[in-house]
Write an enzyme that holds these catalytic residues in place. Structure first.
Site, PDB file in Angstrom:
ATOM      1  N   CYS A 231      -0.492   4.151   2.132  1.00 55.74           N
ATOM      2  CA  CYS A 231      -0.278   3.947   3.574  1.00 55.74           C
ATOM      3  C   CYS A 231       1.077   4.521   3.978  1.00 55.74           C
ATOM      4  O   CYS A 231       1.214   5.139   5.037  1.00 55.74           O
ATOM      5  CB  CYS A 231      -0.290   2.460   3.928  1.00 55.74           C
ATOM      6  SG  CYS A 231      -1.849   1.637   3.579  1.00 55.74           S
TER       7      CYS A 231
ATOM      8  N   CYS B 242       0.803  -1.220   0.000  1.00 54.87           N
ATOM      9  CA  CYS B 242       0.000   0.000   0.000  1.00 54.87           C
ATOM     10  C   CYS B 242       0.841   1.277   0.000  1.00 54.87           C
ATOM     11  O   CYS B 242       1.292   1.723   1.056  1.00 54.87           O
ATOM     12  CB  CYS B 242      -0.945  -0.020   1.199  1.00 54.87           C
ATOM     13  SG  CYS B 242      -1.949   1.471   1.347  1.00 54.87           S
TER      14      CYS B 242
END
Lengths: 347, 147
Positions: B76, B73
């Site tokens: 993230c 991710c």
């Protein structure tokens, strides 16, 4: 028609890569390993910034100040509106990919016709100039190239421009891309995309959610997670994430130059997924536009005439939109593009 | 017409925020700031650690924010420094980071598939969540429930 206003029509760039034979470690993450600072720098060149982002196992999706960016392991899609300099991203992206052992395999640049063509900076003042700029940025290995302007005889001012370049003569891209451009949006429907009085200071994320709900955009694909954003004082963008499928909607609601786009990537043989013509019909119904054009790009698939006809049938039956033109063109190494335009039956 | 106010440039990390306050630390301050730093965002490494944290919070009114992330991710990673800032500002809120591939059943319980996902929990119940790299919305929700 307003004298000037925000340009909703987007420029779209798609770059596809493959892993070098020489690269020792083929990380399955591919392009997703490009760090954010680098991406942000590229977007700076293009004159837009990230306002929201999500990711799942398959790809990263960014909502930008001027549209969207999708990063898959071997594919990047950037779509920007306004007067952005999208083509400036080609060289830096190729460079960033190179650092990860990824080589450019194919490039596609496409757009509709600008509502305010004179407001565009060079080279976007003429498709010929854009093609020159793209070509200069691409390596010689992409030797199968074609530029085409698909012009409907009933509406020459709403043409579809495509440039493709590929290292292979045949494309093995299985994803079909559908791009819907809508103008002259229904005024009442367009009102959903204005921030309410007193809402200006409120969080754009919650305002975006409201717009998604109110407009019915959340019903287009009930399975998709929607990352939405409402602009000040009006305007809306969303990225939809559903497994490895992306979708994206951008709205410029102002009367006089109202515009909305809906794009999604899908597979034709979609077991378990809904018929594309139903999805398209719901998307168009959100806006009830007076002018719709749909460009469908069949990657490596043989052109599927059945889907084209079905879309025409469904739009006619459910929304009273009559197909006024249908143009098809083939692009070596990139596939077939079908461009349809629709207007309401009464017109 | 599309005005982007400065708050949206949250991804650009500003050095000045990092250095704030560092000039006034004494020996005691260093010790406590070290403590706070190590507890800013709890990295949940195992199911047992998760269970123990979750159970210990069930009885209190403290707000728990579960920060679901993953190696794949990108958003993230860009959000991480922002989360740290938010965690240091709201020191009575417990932040726990859960890697969805490492703790698949916890991720499954909270249906965290699109990331980053911040799930707000009080007394063992989910009360709200923020999905996406949206620090402004996260702060707004923390302030709403941190009473």
């Amino acid at each position: 028609m307003a004298v000037s206003g925000f340009e909703g029509f987007e420029k779209r760039l798609e770059l596809r890569f493959f892993h070098d034979e020489n690269s020792i470690a083929r990380d399955p993450m591919g392009l997703r390993l490009i760090d954010f600072e680098s991406l942000d720098q590229v977007l700076n060149e293009v004159q837009c910034t990230v306002v929201s982002a999500v990711a799942n196992r398959s790809f990263d999706a960014y909502v930008l100040s001027e549209s969207s960016l999708f990063v898959y392991p071997t594919k990047i899609i950037i779509k920007t509106c306004g007067t952005t300099q999208l083509l400036k991203s080609i060289r830096p992206l190729i460079h960033l990919a190179r650092n990860l052992g990824l080589t450019l395999r194919a490039c596609r640049y496409s757009r509709g016709s600008f509502i305010f063509p004179k407001a565009q900076p060079f080279p976007y003042t003429s498709f010929k100039d854009e093609v020159v700029v793209v070509e200069e940025s691409l390596p010689k290995s992409l030797c199968y190239r074609k530029a085409s302007v698909m012009t409907p005889s009933n509406n020459p001012s709403r043409a579809w421009h495509v440039f493709t370049a590929s290292a292979d003569v045949e494309s093995d891209e299985t994803v079909v891309v559908v791009e819907v451009c809508m103008t002259e949006l229904d005024r009442v429907n367009a009102r959903s995309f204005f921030k309410r009085k007193g809402d200006e200071k409120s969080n754009s994320d919650s305002a975006g959610k409201e717009m998604t709900r109110l407009s019915g955009i959340d019903n287009i694909n009930a399975n998709a997670f929607i990352c939405d954003f409402a602009f000040d004082p009006c305007g809306y963008s969303m990225n939809g994430v559903d497994g490895d499928r992306y979708s994206t909607i951008h709205v410029t609601p102002e009367d006089g130059f109202s515009y909305a786009s809906f794009e999604c990537g899908l597979s034709l043989y979609d077991d378990g997924h809904e018929d594309i013509s139903e999805v398209l019909s719901r998307a168009v119904d959100v806006f009830r536009p007076s002018d719709v054009s749909i460009a469908t790009t069949y990657g490596g698939e043989d052109y599927n005439n059945e889907v084209t006809k079905r879309v025409e049938r469904v739009l006619a039956k459910k929304l009273g939109l009559k197909c006024r033109s249908r143009i098809m063109d083939e692009f070596p190494g990139s596939g077939t593009v079908v461009y349809q335009s629709f207007t309401p039956r009464r017109k | 017409h599309k005005q982007i106010s400065i708050t949206y440039h949250f991804f650009i990390h500003t050095r000045s925020e990092d250095n704030m306050g560092s000039n006034v630390s004494s020996v005691h301050d260093v010790h406590s700031s070290m403590e706070t730093k190590s507890a800013l965002v709890l990295e949940i490494e195992s199911r047992r650690q998760w269970r123990s944290l979750f159970d210990s919070m069930k009885g209190s009114d403290k707000l728990l924010v579960i920060d679901f992330t993953a190696a794949w991710c990108g958003p993230c990673k860009t959000m991480a420094p922002r989360v740290k800032e938010i965690a240091s500002k709201y020191s009575n809120v417990v932040f726990a980071r859960v890697d969805v591939d490492r703790l698949m059943d916890v991720a499954g319980t909270y249906k965290a598939m699109t990331l980053p996902a911040f799930v707000l929990v009080k007394r063992g119940e989910e009360i709200d969540r923020v999905v996406g790299a949206k620090p402004v919305e996260l702060v707004k929700k923390i302030e709403k429930y941190n009473v």
